[in-house]
Design a protein around this motif. Structure first.
Motif, PDB file in Angstrom:
ATOM      1  N   ALA A 127       0.832  -1.214   0.000  1.00  0.00           N
ATOM      2  CA  ALA A 127       0.000   0.000   0.000  1.00  0.00           C
ATOM      3  C   ALA A 127       0.862   1.259   0.000  1.00  0.00           C
ATOM      4  O   ALA A 127       0.505   2.267  -0.623  1.00  0.00           O
ATOM      5  CB  ALA A 127      -0.923  -0.013   1.218  1.00  0.00           C
ATOM      6  N   GLN A 128       2.008   1.204   0.703  1.00  0.00           N
ATOM      7  CA  GLN A 128       2.916   2.356   0.706  1.00  0.00           C
ATOM      8  C   GLN A 128       3.459   2.639  -0.700  1.00  0.00           C
ATOM      9  O   GLN A 128       3.551   3.791  -1.123  1.00  0.00           O
ATOM     10  CB  GLN A 128       4.074   2.106   1.674  1.00  0.00           C
ATOM     11  N   MET A 129       3.798   1.590  -1.418  1.00  0.00           N
ATOM     12  CA  MET A 129       4.322   1.753  -2.780  1.00  0.00           C
ATOM     13  C   MET A 129       3.264   2.366  -3.701  1.00  0.00           C
ATOM     14  O   MET A 129       3.574   3.229  -4.541  1.00  0.00           O
ATOM     15  CB  MET A 129       4.798   0.415  -3.341  1.00  0.00           C
ATOM     16  N   ILE A 130       2.022   1.946  -3.540  1.00  0.00           N
ATOM     17  CA  ILE A 130       0.938   2.514  -4.347  1.00  0.00           C
ATOM     18  C   ILE A 130       0.794   4.004  -4.057  1.00  0.00           C
ATOM     19  O   ILE A 130       0.640   4.830  -4.972  1.00  0.00           O
ATOM     20  CB  ILE A 130      -0.387   1.775  -4.069  1.00  0.00           C
ATOM     21  N   GLU A 131       0.877   4.367  -2.769  1.00  0.00           N
ATOM     22  CA  GLU A 131       0.784   5.778  -2.379  1.00  0.00           C
ATOM     23  C   GLU A 131       1.918   6.590  -2.998  1.00  0.00           C
ATOM     24  O   GLU A 131       1.706   7.691  -3.515  1.00  0.00           O
ATOM     25  CB  GLU A 131       0.833   5.878  -0.848  1.00  0.00           C
ATOM     26  N   ILE A 132       3.122   6.044  -2.980  1.00  0.00           N
ATOM     27  CA  ILE A 132       4.287   6.737  -3.551  1.00  0.00           C
ATOM     28  C   ILE A 132       4.106   6.931  -5.052  1.00  0.00           C
ATOM     29  O   ILE A 132       4.338   8.018  -5.597  1.00  0.00           O
ATOM     30  CB  ILE A 132       5.574   5.955  -3.246  1.00  0.00           C
TER      31      ILE A 132
END
Length: 308
Positions: free
Chosen positions: A91-96
């Motif tokens: 989910a963090q990668m998607i946000e980035i």
């Protein structure tokens, strides 16, 4: 809507009644140490053979007090990410990627966004520290002896201060410490430093009268004669030098299995056909089938006939 927790028992007798009402047949020594653990707000350290009802105490306690039960099942190789917390990297990668695609990337703001509560995955330890005041959960640390000494040392720090530091967020401290129950099957010794922070109790196999009451509560449909024979048979099995003697859990399983088969009494053929419910090692099973089972059954029948 938050469920209101029930008040803790005010005496040993109330504790015993609480356990009995939840169909946990305990002796007074268990009720005493549980009462003291609740009053003194100290972790309860339960040691004993597998299958004697250590884990069940935590389950019954959570149910009786109306608290959440959070269980940390220990195993070899258990680490902080599995026990305490980890970040939701996907989910963090998607946000980035989404922020990068928008064309306005503030690095410091992005870091604050991705390392926020939104992306924090709470594992049992952290979850146990975030209960509401007046309604802290029951935190079961099950089979601690299966972990290594490094994790045991980490746990020692947790039990001392009831707080965890997440570098990106800071220190998270429990508003109210959870009710902690630690169990171990004694496959290795637990360090004294951890035991000193707990109230200790050895949970032994029940005597025949208490085990019979357990069977009657847990398997109410079992024939009364059959229940008596099962308990006496297992009590005698525990006197043998077996690789693994059956615990109370196996007693209940065997009574349930024989009730499903509509049995009303033990006989050699029934014992042979269902011994795998009771014993889990072939050497133990072979010993029972080679004569020990018949000898014990004969003694059990004779004792019950005399008692009648």
């Amino acid at each position: 809507m938050t469920k209101t927790a029930s008040p803790a028992p005010r005496s040993i007798d109330e504790t015993l009644d609480m356990l009995t009402a939840a169909d946990y047949v305990a002796d007074r020594s268990v009720a005493t140490v549980l009462f003291l653990s609740l009053r003194m707000k100290r972790p309860l350290f339960l040691e004993g053979e597998a299958g004697v009802g250590k884990t069940e105490i935590a389950k019954v306690l959570a149910k009786a007090l109306g608290r959440r039960l959070i269980r940390l099942q220990c195993y070899e190789g258990l680490d902080v990410s599995s026990a305490v917390y980890e970040w939701n990297y996907a989910a963090q990668m998607i946000e980035i990627r989404m922020d990068e695609a928008s064309g306005s990337v503030d690095r410091s703001q992005l870091e604050r966004n991705v390392f926020s509560e939104k992306y924090l995955i709470r594992r049992p330890v952290l979850d146990a520290l975030t209960g509401e005041e007046g309604n802290a959960p029951v935190f079961l640390i099950d089979e601690l002896d299966r972990t290594d000494e490094a994790f045991e040392a980490f746990l020692l720090e947790i039990l001392s201060d009831f707080q965890v530091t997440v570098p990106e967020l800071g220190t998270i401290k429990a508003k109210e410490p959870p009710i902690v129950v630690i169990t171990t099957n004694r496959t290795r010794e637990i360090h004294d430093a951890l035991k000193r922070r707990c109230l200790y109790h050895w949970v032994d196999y029940p005597d025949a009268a208490r085990e019979l009451e357990i069977v009657r509560r847990k398997v109410p449909d079992a024939n009364r004669r059959l229940s008596a024979e099962i308990v006496r048979f297992i009590q005698k099995l525990r006197e043998l030098d077996l690789f693994k003697v059956p615990g109370v859990a196996e007693t209940i399983d065997w009574a349930s299995a024989l009730t499903e088969l509509d049995k009303v009494a033990l006989d050699p053929e029934t014992i042979s056909d269902t011994i795998g419910v009771l014993l889990k090692y072939q050497d133990d099973i072979a010993r029972i089938e080679q004569g020990e089972g018949r000898r014990i059954l004969k003694e059990v029948k004779a004792e019950l006939s005399t008692a009648e």
